[in-house]
Scaffold this active site. Sequence first.
Site, PDB file in Angstrom:
ATOM      1  N   GLY A 490       0.965  -1.244   0.085  1.00 40.66           N
ATOM      2  CA  GLY A 490       0.056  -0.032  -0.028  1.00 40.66           C
ATOM      3  C   GLY A 490       0.962   1.273  -0.067  1.00 40.66           C
ATOM      4  O   GLY A 490       1.918   1.558  -0.903  1.00 40.66           O
ATOM      5  N   ASP A 491       0.573   2.060   0.814  1.00 39.72           N
ATOM      6  CA  ASP A 491       1.240   3.393   1.009  1.00 39.72           C
ATOM      7  C   ASP A 491       2.423   3.490   2.232  1.00 39.72           C
ATOM      8  O   ASP A 491       2.750   4.288   2.961  1.00 39.72           O
ATOM      9  CB  ASP A 491       0.445   4.707   0.978  1.00 39.72           C
ATOM     10  CG  ASP A 491      -0.435   4.478   2.155  1.00 39.72           C
ATOM     11  OD1 ASP A 491      -1.048   5.584   2.538  1.00 39.72           O
ATOM     12  OD2 ASP A 491      -0.486   3.444   3.021  1.00 39.72           O
TER      13      ASP A 491
END
Length: 603
Positions: A490-491
Amino acid sequence: MMRQGLTFKLSVLLTCMGVLASGATGYYAYRANRSMLVNEAEHSLLTSTELLGQRFSVAIDDVGADALVLASMPTTADIAQSDDGLRANEARERLAQVYSSFMIHHPEYLQIRLITRKQHGLELIRFDRDGDGVARVEGNDLQEKGQFAYVFDTLAFSPGRVYTSPISVNHEYGVHSAEGKPTLRLGTPVASASGAVVGVVIIDIDLAGLLQRLQSDLPSDYQVYLANEWGDFLVHPDASKTFGFDKGRRVLMQDSFAATKFLFAQTQSEILLNGLTRPSEAPGQVLAFVRRTFGASEGNRFIVLGLGKPLSDVLAGAHLLGNSIVRIVLTFSVVGFFLAILFARALTKPLQSLAHAATHLFAEHAMEPLPLKRTDEIGVLARCFDRLRREIKAQMDVLHKKQHELAHLATHDVLTGLPNRMLFMQKLESAIDEATRRHEQLAVLFVDLDRFKQINDQFGHSVGDKVLVTVARRLKQALCSADLAARLGGDEFIVLIEGPRSAEAAPGIASRIMDTVNEELAIDGQRMTVGASIGISQFPVDSANAEELLLHADAAMYAAKSDGRCAYLRYQDLLELREAQRIQAQTGESATEGREAEPTAPN
């Protein structure tokens, strides 16, 4: 005439023998290769199935352990049997924060509830999953659940035991995101100081989400099958065949795969099927099924888990080998036939040379020189063999290169090229061992992008991927060559800082990372700013364990994010802040009790 006839017959005889020998060898090699590939696929599927089943059981046991932890907290029994009051409400709010934390850190949990024995099983504390967030249900929205089996059955248990419900589709009203999802419930009694059961703690698990997380590292061509103890499909490649009991029509595993009936009869624990030897039972597939119990505290539940792989994928290599064998047999049969007719008497020595070369295919230094300069058929055969050897060697080199590329992909993020979680944890554990040996320190920085979700939603995943690539490049530029940056998913990114400078340099590096990440980005003509929040944990101050260092850095990052984006926080500072808050809370409670104890002056 006699010599030519004998030569011709001898040539035909040698050619026929060669064709028969090579054809039979190729045929049996092809059959053996098919069986070997199927056996290897069965072994691989069985190993993966057992591992997935073990993960499922361990995950369920972990949920049961969480329920026991929540039920054994000192304030749980007090809240379950106390009437509403100021102090009871304060204790309930503190306990609700613990429930909320469990929901946040366990995305597979759909609900966590504390239900009292009184008032027809009234919910006292309840948290639901609402999309990606956690929703607390309060006041008049709390419901009476005493009529449900998972409540009155759990109330009948003795303290310390864990109730495991059948797997079913959640049809309770007002349950936010849990409605209509396959659900498994675990509950445990809440006991008072005297040992009386005064309530229950119930945890609802998102079965589909749990399985998706557990099978995330399986090959993409694996097909997953899951059935409950009665044989109803809970997971099937064809979604229309799942949860038939909830749709008025039951689709059973033992009807689809007859051999699995022994698993449900509990006379066998594993079954292997393949369409090569049992085409009627597993048409076009290789399958492995295992029976796995879960809910260890009671042992009254089990699932049957299966993994399948298309037989065509398994035998793809055998088909290639078979085609190659046919081409090789045909080619050499034709060449050998003409060579035998023309040079029957002269074949012995050249064939011995070629036979020696065939048995030392890749040992170039040990191989006798081939007669490549001859202009007759023996020279042609020698050159064909040499080209074949070179082609095989080139294909082997390509295969080795692909293997190295696959090994790199297994340890690196495909999008950013950074190391992935698995490689990072290996590096971190090695760094901890080295730091322990040298009596040095190291630091872990957990980096989470602040506005990435908004960018993803506003500009699309393509722009989001480019943002991640740019952030990864900037992250590497902000670090020294000795530091390691990785992408968790993800981030989320993680940074490892080693050496004696790690403790003092970590805040500065975190600040430099935030400044670098916070710089304006220009992606596809769009200007945007992403920002980052960073949590810092240090070895050995915060922990000597790799997983704990990562968890502590994650906790510090969430604390930094909750205080305001684009900030960093050390785990030690977080502990000090919590201790200060605890002391302040104790001081406030002592002052309140002191005021309540003061006598009232007479009029």
